[in-house]
Design an enzyme around this catalytic site. Sequence first.
Site, PDB file in Angstrom:
ATOM      1  N   ARG A 226      82.233   9.299  75.886  1.00 23.06           N
ATOM      2  CA  ARG A 226      81.511  10.401  75.254  1.00 23.06           C
ATOM      3  C   ARG A 226      82.155  10.805  73.931  1.00 23.06           C
ATOM      4  NH1 ARG A 226      78.173  12.946  78.869  1.00 23.06           N
ATOM      5  NH2 ARG A 226      78.358  14.986  77.918  1.00 23.06           N
TER       6      ARG A 226
ATOM      7  N   LYS B 258      79.402   9.386  71.870  1.00 26.21           N
ATOM      8  CA  LYS B 258      78.338   8.636  72.542  1.00 26.21           C
ATOM      9  C   LYS B 258      77.106   9.509  72.749  1.00 26.21           C
ATOM     10  CE  LYS B 258      76.558   5.099  74.687  1.00 26.21           C
ATOM     11  NZ  LYS B 258      76.105   3.991  73.828  1.00 26.21           N
TER      12      LYS B 258
ATOM     13  N   GLU C  78      79.032   1.627  61.567  1.00 26.03           N
ATOM     14  CA  GLU C  78      79.630   2.561  62.530  1.00 26.03           C
ATOM     15  C   GLU C  78      80.884   2.007  63.205  1.00 26.03           C
ATOM     16  OE1 GLU C  78      77.499   3.839  66.118  1.00 26.03           O
ATOM     17  OE2 GLU C  78      76.346   1.997  66.059  1.00 26.03           O
TER      18      GLU C  78
ATOM     19  N   LYS D  78      74.922  -0.712  62.811  1.00 28.78           N
ATOM     20  CA  LYS D  78      75.952  -1.264  63.695  1.00 28.78           C
ATOM     21  C   LYS D  78      77.210  -1.585  62.902  1.00 28.78           C
ATOM     22  CE  LYS D  78      75.110  -0.489  66.725  1.00 28.78           C
ATOM     23  NZ  LYS D  78      74.051   0.230  67.357  1.00 28.78           N
TER      24      LYS D  78
ATOM     25  N   GLU E 262      68.981  -1.432  61.850  1.00 27.84           N
ATOM     26  CA  GLU E 262      69.902  -1.358  62.988  1.00 27.84           C
ATOM     27  C   GLU E 262      71.146  -2.214  62.734  1.00 27.84           C
ATOM     28  OE1 GLU E 262      70.446   0.440  65.318  1.00 27.84           O
ATOM     29  OE2 GLU E 262      71.639  -0.690  66.742  1.00 27.84           O
TER      30      GLU E 262
ATOM     31  N   CYS F  24      82.056  16.514  74.671  1.00 31.01           N
ATOM     32  CA  CYS F  24      83.102  16.791  75.665  1.00 31.01           C
ATOM     33  C   CYS F  24      82.742  16.218  77.038  1.00 31.01           C
ATOM     34  CB  CYS F  24      83.283  18.287  75.816  1.00 31.01           C
ATOM     35  SG  CYS F  24      83.532  19.116  74.251  1.00 31.01           S
TER      36      CYS F  24
ATOM     37  N   ASN G  43      81.560  22.417  77.730  1.00 32.44           N
ATOM     38  CA  ASN G  43      80.931  21.421  76.854  1.00 32.44           C
ATOM     39  C   ASN G  43      79.728  22.099  76.215  1.00 32.44           C
ATOM     40  OD1 ASN G  43      79.634  19.233  75.699  1.00 32.44           O
ATOM     41  ND2 ASN G  43      78.884  18.408  77.634  1.00 32.44           N
ATOM     42  N   GLY G  44      79.636  22.055  74.895  1.00 24.62           N
ATOM     43  CA  GLY G  44      78.497  22.671  74.215  1.00 24.62           C
ATOM     44  C   GLY G  44      78.973  23.607  73.120  1.00 24.62           C
TER      45      GLY G  44
ATOM     46  N   HIS H 156      63.283  -2.794  43.821  1.00 20.73           N
ATOM     47  CA  HIS H 156      63.078  -1.407  43.387  1.00 20.73           C
ATOM     48  C   HIS H 156      64.400  -0.637  43.320  1.00 20.73           C
ATOM     49  CE1 HIS H 156      58.804  -2.049  43.514  1.00 20.73           C
ATOM     50  NE2 HIS H 156      58.910  -2.536  44.745  1.00 20.73           N
TER      51      HIS H 156
ATOM     52  N   TRP I 239      85.688  17.216  72.268  1.00 21.83           N
ATOM     53  CA  TRP I 239      85.249  16.671  70.985  1.00 21.83           C
ATOM     54  C   TRP I 239      85.038  17.884  70.091  1.00 21.83           C
ATOM     55  CZ3 TRP I 239      80.666  16.529  67.930  1.00 21.83           C
ATOM     56  CH2 TRP I 239      80.627  15.499  66.978  1.00 21.83           C
TER      57      TRP I 239
HETATM   58  O1  M6R Z   1      71.436   8.806  73.301  1.00 22.64           O
HETATM   59  P1  M6R Z   1      70.530   8.564  72.129  1.00 22.64           P
HETATM   60  O2  M6R Z   1      69.893   7.248  72.133  1.00 22.64           O
HETATM   61  O3  M6R Z   1      69.511   9.671  71.973  1.00 22.64           O
HETATM   62  O4  M6R Z   1      71.476   8.656  70.869  1.00 22.64           O
HETATM   63  C1  M6R Z   1      70.981   8.650  69.569  1.00 22.64           C
HETATM   64  C2  M6R Z   1      72.059   8.245  68.582  1.00 22.64           C
HETATM   65  O5  M6R Z   1      73.095   9.175  68.592  1.00 22.64           O
HETATM   66  C3  M6R Z   1      72.628   6.863  68.917  1.00 22.64           C
HETATM   67  O6  M6R Z   1      71.615   5.910  69.003  1.00 22.64           O
HETATM   68  C4  M6R Z   1      73.639   6.414  67.850  1.00 22.64           C
HETATM   69  O7  M6R Z   1      73.008   6.214  66.638  1.00 22.64           O
HETATM   70  C5  M6R Z   1      74.321   5.144  68.355  1.00 22.64           C
HETATM   71  N1  M6R Z   1      75.644   5.451  68.782  1.00 22.64           N
HETATM   72  C6  M6R Z   1      74.426   4.085  67.337  1.00 22.64           C
HETATM   73  O8  M6R Z   1      74.983   2.933  67.895  1.00 22.64           O
END
Ligand code: M6R
Length: 608
Positions: free
Chosen positions: A27, A603, A489, A486, A482, A2, A98-99, A505, A74
């Site tokens: 966010r 985010k 997501e 990417k 990674e 949020c 928020n929380g 394997h 959110w």
């Molecule tokens: O803010 P952070 O780096 O701690 O966040 C960790 C993950 O939530 C973040 O890296 C997430 O995997 C990314 N959005 C991926 O692109």
Amino acid sequence: MCGIIGYVGNEECAPILLDGLRRLEYRGYDSAGVAVHDGQELRVLRAAGKLTALGDALGRNPVHGATGIGHTRWATHGKPSEHNAHPHVSGNVAVVHNGIIENHVELKTELKASGRVFKSDTDTEIVAHLIDLALGRGLELFEAVRETLKVLRGAYAIAVLSKDDPSRIILAKNASPLVLGVGDGVMLAASDVPALLSHTRDVIFLEDGDLAEIRREGAKIVRVDGGPVERPVTRITWSLMQAERGGFKHFMLKEIHEQPRAIEDTLRGRVNLDEGGLEAGEMGLDAETAKKIRRVVFLACGTSYHAALHGRYLLESLARVEAVAELASEFRYRDPVVGEGDLVVAVSQSGETADTLAAAKEARERGARVLAVVNVQGSAIARAAHGTLYTHAGPEIGVASTKCFTAQQAALTMLAIHVGRSRGALSVEKGRALLQELVEVPAKMRETLAGARHVEGIARSIVHARDALFLGRGLSAAVALEGALKLKEISYIHAEGYAGGEMKHGPLALVDRDMPVVCLLPSDSTLEKMLSNVQEVRARDGVVIAVLDEPSVARDIAAHTIVVPRAAEAVSPLVTSVPLQLLSYYVADHRGTDVDQPRNLAKTVTVE
Ligand code: M6R
């Protein structure tokens, strides 16, 4: 997660609140709302969906007033809908939050038993009822909020506005971010700095357990369970322009292109080429302390975890110290062996990720020394650590992390060099050579970015793929993980990253002519073995997309090649990560997904 915005000043606040919420869109959210005091009443407007829906609602029902609060939600408790959107109102008070209130079930049961009627499914509405009840017992607003906070368990940042007093907003923070903006005759509050920058660069980061009141004239801050407290005013150097899209179609593309600058900024003032070492006093890791390190434990989630794998590899190979990388979300639930002699490196773009924060705090409680590698100044993880190594990537708005990832790789490479030099594992010459390689990375990234159109062409050819594989070995194994994250997501294509040697394997069974396989083939110590793995893929008709620095290497096996400048093994992942980001971006863009705000993702993940 949020986003919260609050404004008390002299101007019409509805557009200011809406603008602040826009700057918090990164966010992640699924509904939004505002409460504005119009001089007599609280006017509350809420809408499910994007902020344009709230903007339309405000267009149909304009609200006027110079004090207000706003929120992007959110969903955690109750589905995304208008009736669950914040603000929530009980009696004369409106609340945004928020929380997560962990004891919401018992509190709600008690409130219902006492005759309170709930209009939403949220945990937040409990807060509004509790404040209203405290006001009914004769407490004034500030004290009513304080009393309420004493019974809440969990994470919260809240903002409270009362119909009875348009001159102030009450705010409280515990484990969710909240920052005050200090203007001239105006005060603001927000979940993050970009929402404040149109109005002021002077901010106050609230600490957990702080209760604050903002009026036009300034702020009063106390501890929830104590007296007044002074919090410093921090001048923010990020410009508003830095937080905007700057001509690119998406924030993600802009941020991919900002990587050379992000690396330069992260290295700036820290690299000492004469000594082959670092100037990084803020880390709190002098040579004596570095010598005493028994083990390095990296803690992180998601993309930051992949950067942590890079750090782990280099700490072992360059500093010759035992190193492990752990998912923060697992670490704290398995009674880990961690304590004195351990250096815990908490890696996080936001510095607010709940799992990483909690894991770092736990490690610190058990006696470990904690170093925060974070991008956000004054964030919770930075505050929870003994020392910090900031990545100076600037604000990252796209949910998919790009420039923060490579800035993390750069920072962790510096850390490995620093620890290696301090412990005598690296000579001055070797340290100098590695730092020189790091310094040259931005230019190599620029060269790689110049080939973006070529990568876009390859992206077009796999836009309809159902699955994809990413393979690498050594440091490139983390790049493969990674790359897969990417792609999945933002494009919603199922993708897996593997260490090349693992193919036979199991995953090799998936390979056929419809399977794009992105292979990382930099000229390093793993190249020969990787080429054998690629042959195995090719023999099953897999569509090989080779990322390499020597085109002849994959002449007969690759359907597509992406050539990047050659870099030393320790830093080549910073360069090879770039085309993988571009590939994911263009695939997602051609598939028409919401690149900057992928579905179901946020985010900043401030819940566990
Ligand atoms: O803010 P952070 O780096 O701690 O966040 C960790 C993950 O939530 C973040 O890296 C997430 O995997 C990314 N959005 C991926 O692109």
